[in-house]
Design an enzyme around this catalytic site. Structure first.
Site, short mmCIF file in Angstrom:
data_model
loop_
_atom_site.label_atom_id
_atom_site.label_comp_id
_atom_site.label_asym_id
_atom_site.label_seq_id
_atom_site.Cartn_x
_atom_site.Cartn_y
_atom_site.Cartn_z
CG ASP A 17 -2.06 0.95 1.16
OD1 ASP A 17 -2.35 1.43 0.05
OD2 ASP A 17 -2.67 1.24 2.20
CD GLU A 92 -9.24 6.11 -4.58
OE1 GLU A 92 -10.23 6.45 -3.91
OE2 GLU A 92 -8.27 5.52 -4.08
CE LYS A 128 -7.75 1.86 -3.48
NZ LYS A 128 -6.48 2.23 -2.83
CB THR A 152 -11.27 1.99 -2.29
OG1 THR A 152 -10.48 2.28 -1.13
CG2 THR A 152 -11.66 3.30 -2.96
CG PHE A 174 -10.70 1.31 4.33
CD1 PHE A 174 -10.59 0.65 3.13
CD2 PHE A 174 -10.28 2.62 4.41
CE1 PHE A 174 -10.05 1.28 2.02
CE2 PHE A 174 -9.73 3.27 3.30
CZ PHE A 174 -9.62 2.59 2.10
#
Length: 322
Positions: A17, A92, A128, A152, A174
């Site tokens: 990440d 993203e 994303k 996400t 998350f």
């Protein structure tokens, strides 16, 4: 003796990440994930300054917009990461588009085209998108056209169910942000086995596996290695360089926590838009963290636009000097 990280690799696909190229080289992950915050941080590092300057110089020549420069730089960071990992890189879409399905689809296709121009094939990229109702609808359309997606800012089973209905390739539930919310509300520190973020991912994982859902579950947003250990066996886990280093230095045993589940005979009922919106609204944590996450990613995207604007202005002033 094998490290905890190596034990983890035998159970889950390890994803980095980060946009830090050196950290990726050291960690040797299968995949990489990025977001606007990670891209902004990467582009401000000394190793990326030449990349930024060359993009600004090209834009000055051909009159490219600031938004297009931002897309170009985001993709160039992703292309650098793709050269270091054997798997996929998640990139993203602009968070400002999180409630506009057609705009998200257009932006996703723009990013895929930018990657193709850099020699990176579409199958190496996950688009994303925020797991809003509109983001999930955009993902359904993109998946139908062969563009795989990573949904996400996922904080609830309702979001996970809608993603499964849409045939999304991968979701990123998350952990840390859920834990942060509950810790602030309850004023306590959670052990891994009672950690609300860990329990949320376990619930989603077991729901998917018990219903034969093929969507990949990738735990994300970890605050400590205890949370990671408590999800050993999850399909994928995206982990920061700092926590990857901790796991690599640890040589303690790591038991598998998540694995195959008995498959239920009855298929789950699809979740409709009204049910989705009500369930998110009824879940204070999910609604607050989803909105907060979109604002946060938008803030860092705007910072990137400001950085590009300042560099363009600085270059213009430099060229105007006698």
């Amino acid at each position: 003796m094998l490290s905890t990280l190596e034990h983890l690799r035998s159970m889950s696909i390890v994803v980095a990440d980060t946009g830090d190229l050196r950290a990726v080289q050291q960690a040797r992950p299968q995949d990489c994930t990025t977001n606007p915050s990670i891209v902004l941080k990467a582009l401000q590092s000394p190793s990326m300054l030449s990349l930024v300057d060359s993009a600004i110089a090209r834009a000055k020549t051909d009159g490219t917009s600031i938004e297009a420069i931002a897309d170009d730089l985001t993709v160039r960071v992703g292309a650098e990461l793709a050269s270091l990992v054997p798997g996929v890189v998640s990139t993203e879409v602009d968070a400002r588009l999180s409630f506009d399905t057609p705009a998200m689809v257009r932006k996703a296709k723009t990013l895929i085209a930018c990657y193709a121009a850099q020699g990176v094939a579409p199958e190496r990229i996950l688009i994303k998108l925020a797991a809003t109702w509109e983001g999930i609808r955009a993902a359904a359309q993109l998946e139908a056209e062969g563009i795989r997606c990573n949904l996400t800012l996922l904080f609830s089973l309702a979001q996970a169910k809608a993603c499964a209905d849409a045939g999304v390739f991968l979701i990123s539930p998350f952990v840390g942000r859920i834990t942060d919310w509950h810790a602030a509300k309850e004023g306590k520190v959670f052990a891994p086995e009672e950690d609300p973020g860990v329990l949320s991912v376990r619930q989603i994982y077991r729901y998917y596996k018990s219903h034969g859902i093929n969507t990949v579950v990738m735990g994300a947003s970890f605050r400590n290695t205890g949370q990671i250990r408590a999800l050993a066996g999850c399909d994928r886990l995206t982990i920061s360089p700092e926590l990857l280093s901790e796991l690599a230095a640890d040589q303690s045993s790591l038991p598998r926590v998540l694995g195959p589940c008995p498959v239920e005979a009855d298929a789950p009922e699809p979740i409709c838009e009204a049910q989705f919106r009500w369930q998110i609204n009824a879940d204070a944590m999910a609604s607050e963290k989803l909105a907060e996450g979109i604002r946060s990613f938008d803030l860092d995207h705007r910072k990137l636009l400001e950085l590009i604007g300042e560099k363009l202005s600085g270059q213009a002033r430099s060229e105007a000097r006698p």
